[in-house]
Design a protein around this motif. Structure first.
Motif, PDB file in Angstrom:
ATOM      1  N   LEU A  61      -4.600  -8.612  -8.151  1.00 41.78           N
ATOM      2  CA  LEU A  61      -3.128  -8.616  -7.992  1.00 41.78           C
ATOM      3  C   LEU A  61      -2.229  -9.215  -9.080  1.00 41.78           C
ATOM      4  CD1 LEU A  61      -3.171 -10.081  -4.216  1.00 41.78           C
ATOM      5  CD2 LEU A  61      -2.024  -7.727  -4.875  1.00 41.78           C
ATOM      6  N   PHE A  62      -2.823 -10.172  -9.530  1.00 43.08           N
ATOM      7  CA  PHE A  62      -2.072 -10.787 -10.966  1.00 43.08           C
ATOM      8  C   PHE A  62      -1.988  -9.756 -12.021  1.00 43.08           C
ATOM      9  CE2 PHE A  62      -2.446 -12.858 -15.107  1.00 43.08           C
ATOM     10  CZ  PHE A  62      -1.331 -13.508 -15.059  1.00 43.08           C
ATOM     11  N   PHE A  63      -2.907  -8.933 -12.392  1.00 47.76           N
ATOM     12  CA  PHE A  63      -2.923  -8.018 -13.331  1.00 47.76           C
ATOM     13  C   PHE A  63      -2.043  -6.767 -13.015  1.00 47.76           C
ATOM     14  CE2 PHE A  63      -6.811 -10.032 -14.970  1.00 47.76           C
ATOM     15  CZ  PHE A  63      -6.721 -10.385 -16.287  1.00 47.76           C
ATOM     16  N   TYR A  64      -2.183  -6.564 -11.793  1.00 47.93           N
ATOM     17  CA  TYR A  64      -1.082  -5.322 -11.479  1.00 47.93           C
ATOM     18  C   TYR A  64       0.198  -5.721 -11.446  1.00 47.93           C
ATOM     19  CZ  TYR A  64       1.149  -2.429  -7.964  1.00 47.93           C
ATOM     20  OH  TYR A  64       2.093  -1.668  -7.316  1.00 47.93           O
ATOM     21  N   LEU A 102      -5.192   0.535  -8.968  1.00 55.47           N
ATOM     22  CA  LEU A 102      -5.299  -0.772  -9.239  1.00 55.47           C
ATOM     23  C   LEU A 102      -4.617  -1.661  -8.101  1.00 55.47           C
ATOM     24  CD1 LEU A 102      -6.296  -3.390 -10.808  1.00 55.47           C
ATOM     25  CD2 LEU A 102      -4.081  -3.068 -11.855  1.00 55.47           C
ATOM     26  N   GLY A 103      -3.271  -1.262  -7.774  1.00 52.90           N
ATOM     27  CA  GLY A 103      -2.512  -1.977  -6.780  1.00 52.90           C
ATOM     28  C   GLY A 103      -3.005  -1.711  -5.478  1.00 52.90           C
ATOM     29  N   LEU A 104      -3.470  -0.517  -5.156  1.00 57.66           N
ATOM     30  CA  LEU A 104      -3.899  -0.153  -3.999  1.00 57.66           C
ATOM     31  C   LEU A 104      -5.240  -0.914  -3.306  1.00 57.66           C
ATOM     32  CD1 LEU A 104      -3.137   1.644  -1.478  1.00 57.66           C
ATOM     33  CD2 LEU A 104      -4.675   3.371  -2.470  1.00 57.66           C
ATOM     34  N   CYS A 138       0.850  -1.334  -0.139  1.00 59.85           N
ATOM     35  CA  CYS A 138      -0.014  -0.128   0.138  1.00 59.85           C
ATOM     36  C   CYS A 138       0.721   1.335  -0.063  1.00 59.85           C
ATOM     37  CB  CYS A 138      -1.017   0.111   1.179  1.00 59.85           C
ATOM     38  SG  CYS A 138      -2.361  -1.264   1.074  1.00 59.85           S
ATOM     39  N   ALA A 139       2.059   1.252   1.082  1.00 61.05           N
ATOM     40  CA  ALA A 139       2.924   2.628   0.893  1.00 61.05           C
ATOM     41  C   ALA A 139       3.493   2.686  -0.271  1.00 61.05           C
ATOM     42  CB  ALA A 139       3.774   2.383   1.823  1.00 61.05           C
TER      43      ALA A 139
END
Length: 203
Positions: A75-78, A62-64, A14-15
């Motif tokens: 998570l896979f696509f990120y 997207l990642g957050l 997240c950071a």
């Protein structure tokens, strides 16, 4: 819980994405400010920087979201997008660091010939005329035309090209390593079980 655990991996990811969001907002704000104060009048340059900033912002979002929800598909696509960005960025940063003077001049000339607006901006900001040979009978925006003491813009640009390329290449290389860290962290985080989850529900 140890730093290699589920909670620490989540908050580290997240950071990292919050950092990417801040960088993306800085890119967008910087490009908008440059256009507002008429530092860069080329709309294409400003638009390209804003598009990169928006892309980075959405990737970070997207990642957050994926990290907070521990969503396997997101998570896979990120991870996949971050890996592609890493490959492109690492290649560009390495090329920026090893490019020689002749290649710099060739690339600068290609960029120069693509936009008359960019030519005018550079003539005003660097106080130079034309690319490789000064022509006082032509239309030049530099203030040195009145005194007929202008230098070709290629000479002025090459003075700064090394420093700019090394700065851009070094910064890009640094961020590319944060991206590969993000890929590794995402891969590891996908395979961790949350302490509050039912182990049988984990895919």
């Amino acid at each position: 819980m140890a730093c290699g655990g589920f909670v620490c991996s989540r908050y580290t990811l997240c950071a990292l994405n919050i950092l990417y969001m801040l960088v993306s907002l800085l890119l967008i704000a910087g490009a908008a400010w440059g256009k507002w104060v008429d530092l860069v009048s080329s709309f294409r340059v400003v638009a390209a920087i804003i598009i990169v900033g928006i892309f980075l912002f959405f990737v970070a979002m997207l990642g957050l979201c994926a990290a907070m929800k521990h969503h396997q598909v997101l998570l896979f696509f990120y991870m996949l997008i971050l890996l592609v960005v890493f490959i492109v960025q690492f290649s560009v940063s390495c090329a920026s660091l090893v490019i020689n003077k002749e290649q710099q001049k060739l690339l600068l000339e290609i960029g120069w010939n693509k936009s008359e607006v960019l030519q005018s901006d550079l003539e005003r900001s660097l106080n130079c005329c034309y690319f490789s040979e000064v022509n006082y009978n032509g239309t030049c925006k530099a203030s040195c035309v009145g005194t007929q003491s202008c230098q070709p813009c290629s000479d002025k640009m090459l003075e700064y090209a090394d420093d700019v390329l090394h700065f851009v290449g070094g910064t890009s290389l640094f961020f590319s390593f944060t991206e590969i860290l993000g890929v590794w962290l995402t891969y590891r985080y996908r395979n961790l079980k949350g302490s509050r989850l039912n182990p049988r529900a984990f895919l």
